[in-house]
Design an enzyme around this catalytic site. Structure first.
Site, PDB file in Angstrom:
ATOM      1  CG  ASP A 135      -2.093  -0.873   1.146  1.00 47.55           C
ATOM      2  OD1 ASP A 135      -2.136  -1.698   0.213  1.00 47.55           O
ATOM      3  OD2 ASP A 135      -2.985  -0.777   2.013  1.00 47.55           O
ATOM      4  CG  HIS A 137      -4.463   2.832  -0.691  1.00 51.65           C
ATOM      5  ND1 HIS A 137      -5.426   2.156   0.031  1.00 51.65           N
ATOM      6  CD2 HIS A 137      -3.505   3.192   0.209  1.00 51.65           C
ATOM      7  CE1 HIS A 137      -5.054   2.097   1.298  1.00 51.65           C
ATOM      8  NE2 HIS A 137      -3.910   2.730   1.436  1.00 51.65           N
ATOM      9  CG  HIS A 152      -3.463   7.141   2.969  1.00 52.32           C
ATOM     10  ND1 HIS A 152      -3.759   7.056   4.307  1.00 52.32           N
ATOM     11  CD2 HIS A 152      -3.050   5.903   2.605  1.00 52.32           C
ATOM     12  CE1 HIS A 152      -3.535   5.829   4.737  1.00 52.32           C
ATOM     13  NE2 HIS A 152      -3.105   5.103   3.716  1.00 52.32           N
ATOM     14  CG  HIS A 187       2.226  -0.039   4.396  1.00 51.99           C
ATOM     15  ND1 HIS A 187       1.957  -0.954   5.394  1.00 51.99           N
ATOM     16  CD2 HIS A 187       1.090   0.705   4.247  1.00 51.99           C
ATOM     17  CE1 HIS A 187       0.713  -0.772   5.832  1.00 51.99           C
ATOM     18  NE2 HIS A 187       0.174   0.220   5.151  1.00 51.99           N
TER      19      HIS A 187
END
Length: 278
Positions: A98, A149, A153, A243
């Site tokens: 991510d 995503h 964020h 990540h």
């Protein structure tokens, strides 16, 4: 993306869990041969016995949709829960990363995946992807799946529908321009979904993907701890969250180099899900 641009992850995870609980208990869905989910008992993956086997010759084989995809996707259903697990032949697992791409860490992750002939999912943030389109192009060339995503964020459950749509739409456009296809998968920041998020992602042709095992690499707990989280949680159908951006991800890079060959030698198929097309 600078870490201070995000809300505190631990606080957001708490808020996200509450929001997700309101939308419905996740973890009860697995993605099978088609787009319709099958219900299973919700349980966290625990330590599994890992007999040493020869690495699989099918590690690159997608879970579904074995032919080349067609251009037009079937209409996406509005879900009430994200997928937490996937189903596939044998000991199948999915690795996901991510917040990237980040030119400091993502290339090293791609190098390790290429070394072992493994594909993964990358859930990218639009403002990161916009500055690193070459890395999205490389992901496409090497067979990885790129998911949405959001752009910046945010905690989506605090935003209006128009803001949510903008966050998702802008990112899908960047992905399509750089990767070559619009994303078919979406992951909400902090794991926070609500009805509006489920509806909007479906309108944009995306399915919700969460995770089974959190490596907690965002806390920088040490390479060994990250490796232990993955190896202890390894089991058929597991989706691993790591990540490749959002902070110092050097531990994540080193951990992947350790646990990936071990998983393959233990007989796991590290692959990516495929959506069915009309």
């Amino acid at each position: 993306m600078k870490k201070d641009q995000f809300l505190t992850r631990r606080g957001m995870l708490i808020a996200g869990a509450a929001a997700l609980g309101a939308a419905g208990t996740a973890g009860a869905l697995t993605l099978g041969a088609g787009d319709e989910p099958a219900r299973t008992a919700a349980s966290a993956a625990g330590p599994q016995a890992r007999p040493v086997l020869s690495p699989s010759a099918y590690r690159l084989q997608p879970l579904t949709g074995y032919g080349p995809p067609q251009r037009t996707a079937a209409r996406t259903a509005v879900r009430h829960e994200p997928f937490l697990r996937v189903s596939g032949r044998g000991r199948t697992m999915v690795l996901t990363f991510d917040d990237g791409p980040d030119p400091r860490y993502t290339p090293h992750i791609l190098d390790t995946l290429a070394e072992h002939d493994v594909r993964a999912m990358f859930f990218v943030c639009g403002e990161q992807a916009d500055w690193n389109r070459d890395l999205l192009a490389r992901m496409a060339d090497e067979g990885h799946v790129v998911g949405n995503h959001t752009w910046s964020h945010p905690l989506l459950t605090r935003l209006s529908r128009s803001r949510i749509h903008s966050e998702l739409q802008r990112t899908s456009k960047v992905i399509e321009d750089a990767y070559g296809e619009r994303p078919l998968w979406f992951r909400a920041p902090y794991g926070a979904w609500n009805r509006s998020v489920f509806q909007i992602e479906a309108e944009l042709g995306m399915e919700p993907m969460a995770w089974t095992v959190d490596t907690e690499d965002w806390t920088t707990p040490g390479t060994r701890v990250i490796v232990d989280h993955v190896e202890d949680g390894a089991a058929p159908g597991v989706v691993v969250l790591s990540h490749d951006a959002g902070g110092d991800r050097s531990q994540s890079v080193r951990a992947l180099r350790r646990y990936l060959p071990h998983l393959l030698d233990s007989g796991y198929h590290l692959t990516v899900p495929r959506r069915r097309y009309a």
